[in-house]
Write a protein that holds these residues in place. Structure first.
Motif, PDB file in Angstrom:
ATOM      1  N   VAL A 225      43.379 -97.445  14.552  1.00  0.00           N
ATOM      2  CA  VAL A 225      44.058 -95.902  15.276  1.00  0.00           C
ATOM      3  C   VAL A 225      42.905 -95.435  16.582  1.00  0.00           C
ATOM      4  O   VAL A 225      41.641 -95.733  16.708  1.00  0.00           O
ATOM      5  N   HIS A 226      43.558 -95.585  17.792  1.00  0.00           N
ATOM      6  CA  HIS A 226      42.922 -94.095  18.621  1.00  0.00           C
ATOM      7  C   HIS A 226      42.550 -93.536  17.987  1.00  0.00           C
ATOM      8  O   HIS A 226      43.470 -91.664  17.766  1.00  0.00           O
ATOM      9  N   ALA A 227      40.980 -92.961  17.822  1.00  0.00           N
ATOM     10  CA  ALA A 227      40.871 -91.857  16.945  1.00  0.00           C
ATOM     11  C   ALA A 227      39.444 -91.386  17.804  1.00  0.00           C
ATOM     12  O   ALA A 227      38.459 -92.141  18.460  1.00  0.00           O
ATOM     13  N   ASN A 228      39.157 -89.981  17.600  1.00  0.00           N
ATOM     14  CA  ASN A 228      37.980 -89.681  17.915  1.00  0.00           C
ATOM     15  C   ASN A 228      38.060 -89.382  20.152  1.00  0.00           C
ATOM     16  O   ASN A 228      36.455 -89.173  19.822  1.00  0.00           O
ATOM     17  N   VAL A 236      39.532 -90.343  12.403  1.00  0.00           N
ATOM     18  CA  VAL A 236      38.188 -91.479  12.311  1.00  0.00           C
ATOM     19  C   VAL A 236      38.675 -91.574  10.219  1.00  0.00           C
ATOM     20  O   VAL A 236      38.195 -92.253   9.768  1.00  0.00           O
ATOM     21  N   ARG A 237      38.501 -90.074   9.754  1.00  0.00           N
ATOM     22  CA  ARG A 237      38.744 -90.748   8.672  1.00  0.00           C
ATOM     23  C   ARG A 237      40.117 -91.061   8.186  1.00  0.00           C
ATOM     24  O   ARG A 237      40.077 -91.560   6.574  1.00  0.00           O
ATOM     25  N   HIS A 252      33.652 -88.294  19.787  1.00  0.00           N
ATOM     26  CA  HIS A 252      33.154 -87.554  19.595  1.00  0.00           C
ATOM     27  C   HIS A 252      33.458 -87.200  17.886  1.00  0.00           C
ATOM     28  O   HIS A 252      34.423 -87.152  17.313  1.00  0.00           O
ATOM     29  N   LEU A 253      32.231 -87.652  17.463  1.00  0.00           N
ATOM     30  CA  LEU A 253      32.199 -87.860  15.267  1.00  0.00           C
ATOM     31  C   LEU A 253      30.949 -87.064  14.586  1.00  0.00           C
ATOM     32  O   LEU A 253      29.844 -86.406  15.191  1.00  0.00           O
ATOM     33  N   VAL A 258      30.475 -90.255  11.120  1.00  0.00           N
ATOM     34  CA  VAL A 258      29.107 -91.987  10.839  1.00  0.00           C
ATOM     35  C   VAL A 258      29.625 -92.041   8.846  1.00  0.00           C
ATOM     36  O   VAL A 258      29.144 -93.244   9.154  1.00  0.00           O
ATOM     37  N   ASP A 259      29.181 -91.529   8.414  1.00  0.00           N
ATOM     38  CA  ASP A 259      29.009 -91.606   6.793  1.00  0.00           C
ATOM     39  C   ASP A 259      29.878 -92.295   6.461  1.00  0.00           C
ATOM     40  O   ASP A 259      30.019 -93.124   5.614  1.00  0.00           O
ATOM     41  N   ALA A 260      31.105 -91.483   6.470  1.00  0.00           N
ATOM     42  CA  ALA A 260      32.277 -92.303   6.606  1.00  0.00           C
ATOM     43  C   ALA A 260      32.036 -93.749   6.943  1.00  0.00           C
ATOM     44  O   ALA A 260      32.675 -94.695   6.173  1.00  0.00           O
ATOM     45  N   LEU A 261      32.761 -94.124   8.239  1.00  0.00           N
ATOM     46  CA  LEU A 261      31.958 -95.394   8.906  1.00  0.00           C
ATOM     47  C   LEU A 261      31.136 -96.174   7.840  1.00  0.00           C
ATOM     48  O   LEU A 261      31.544 -97.803   7.791  1.00  0.00           O
ATOM     49  N   ALA A 262      30.139 -95.737   7.892  1.00  0.00           N
ATOM     50  CA  ALA A 262      28.533 -96.266   7.357  1.00  0.00           C
ATOM     51  C   ALA A 262      29.086 -96.498   6.085  1.00  0.00           C
ATOM     52  O   ALA A 262      28.723 -98.083   5.256  1.00  0.00           O
TER      53      ALA A 262
END
Ligand code: NIG
Ligand code: FE
Length: 380
Positions: A225-228, A236-237, A252-253, A258-262
């Protein structure tokens, strides 16, 4: 047919089992390659015999860069738009339509020639694996030929079915998305590995992005995805939820992003050359790295926001503007890119890996960031 490369002053393997640190660094090293694969890595003094020998004469050797985000199937260029931006106009997603018009009007041969020209640039600057997106056609016919050209010349082809609603669908983005789901994805999926969408104000909403990515996934494509990029949207979500291999830009996060990615296996691919060329905000790489997110770096070559194929430039920029260490930047531009493409055979030089070696005209990988703008790739 085997080849040994001896007297490597500094070898970056990206395998911590082979050498020091995350980069798996070895000094006075050698490696042996057979049938396009690395078969042995170790001290130069113990290098086994091979059919041919190459003396690196103390130079550094690194894995070839892995570019996980490029848009090479296009015609024309947008220097005038760049000039306008550099004299005060903000970047908006709409410039993509200029390239859509030029791409639709171009022959297959012209598009393929452009792709091979840019792939040549990438390679001369040390990149040995390139993902390539469609996205400047936005009709079934033009996306099909774009993705077929990408597949024919690059390593991985991505169907960027939802880049920006094309002019004939102005004000009717939902109708465009329906066409993508019902017609474009079924026609193009057999020729691509990935589905991608630009989730952004002026491009596609969260619901539209989700519809396109879910249809691509149902057709057997991996998700990216091209995200944020320009705003803190839901890209991102959505990407994490759909198990995207990578969410790209990430300028722009929120903390929740960030938590979801981690907590996921989704890679955050940062494209600082696009932020450089649009004078937009850079992503906060430190925040991502400190949270334990896997970070990749890409050049994002495209005629609008990032007309560069230089991964060494991206590394230098990541070190200065994103405050990544030189080691983090090199890892992200090699093994990070491989992770973003879910590839295990590239981005490192462990035995079994593809023998994508880059000999630098420098004693250490540090020179990639220490000597910005200098062509240090000696041999690929
Ligand atoms: O990755 N963000 C969307 N796509 C491209 C820009 C394409 C263009 O402006 O032509 C990017 O930056
Ligand atoms: Fe892009």
């Amino acid at each position: 047919m085997s080849l040994s490369v001896v007297n490597i002053g500094e070898l970056v393997t990206n395998d911590p089992n082979l050498g020091a640190g995350t980069l798996g660094l070895l000094r006075d090293a050698a490696l042996v390659v057979e049938d396009g694969r690395v078969v042995w890595v170790g001290p130069s003094s113990r290098c086994p015999d091979a059919d041919e020998n190459l003396d690196a004469a103390g130079a550094a050797v690194i894995p070839g860069f892995v570019e996980s985000h490029s848009h090479l199937v296009f015609a024309g260029e947008r220097a005038a738009e760049f000039e306008a931006r550099m004299t005060g106009q903000p970047y908006a997603a709409g410039g993509i339509r200029t390239t859509i018009a030029a791409t639709r009007a171009a022959s297959d041969l012209a598009l393929a020639t452009n792709v091979t020209r840019l792939l040549g640039e990438y390679r001369r600057a040390g990149t040995t694996t390139v993902e390539c997106k469609s996205g400047y056609g936005q009709t079934v016919h033009d996306e099909l030929r774009s993705v077929s050209i990408a597949r024919c010349h690059a390593d991985d082809a991505t169907l960027l079915a939802a880049h920006v609603p094309p002019p004939e669908y102005a004000g009717r983005a939902d109708d465009y998305v329906r066409m993508v789901v019902d017609e474009m994805i079924p026609a193009c999926a057999p020729h691509a590995a990935w589905i991608d969408a630009f989730c952004e104000r002026g491009a596609f909403s969260a619901e539209q992005t989700r519809a396109v990515l879910e249809a691509g996934r149902a057709a057997g494509l991996g998700v990216r995805v091209h995200a944020n990029q320009l705003t803190a949207g839901e890209g991102v979500r959505i990407g994490v939820e759909l198990d995207a291999a990578s969410v790209d830009h990430c300028c722009h996060l929120t903390d929740a992003d960030v938590d979801a990615l981690a907590q996921s296996t989704t890679v955050a691919t940062l494209l600082p050359a696009a932020d450089f060329s649009t004078r937009n905000a850079y992503p906060d790489a430190r925040r991502l790295l400190d949270a334990g997110v896997t970070v990749a770096l890409g050049a994002d070559c495209n005629p609008g926001t990032s007309y560069t194929t230089s991964m060494p430039f991206v590394i230098a920029l990541a070190v200065q503007a994103l405050r990544m260490s030189p080691a983090e930047a090199l890892w992200s531009a090699t093994l990070g890119g491989a992770r973003a493409l879910r590839r295990t055979d590239v981005g490192h030089l462990s035995p079994g890996a593809r023998a994508d070696l880059v000999l630098l005209d420098a004693p250490s990988y540090l020179h990639l960031a220490y000597r910005p703008g200098v062509p240090l790739v000696g041999r690929v």
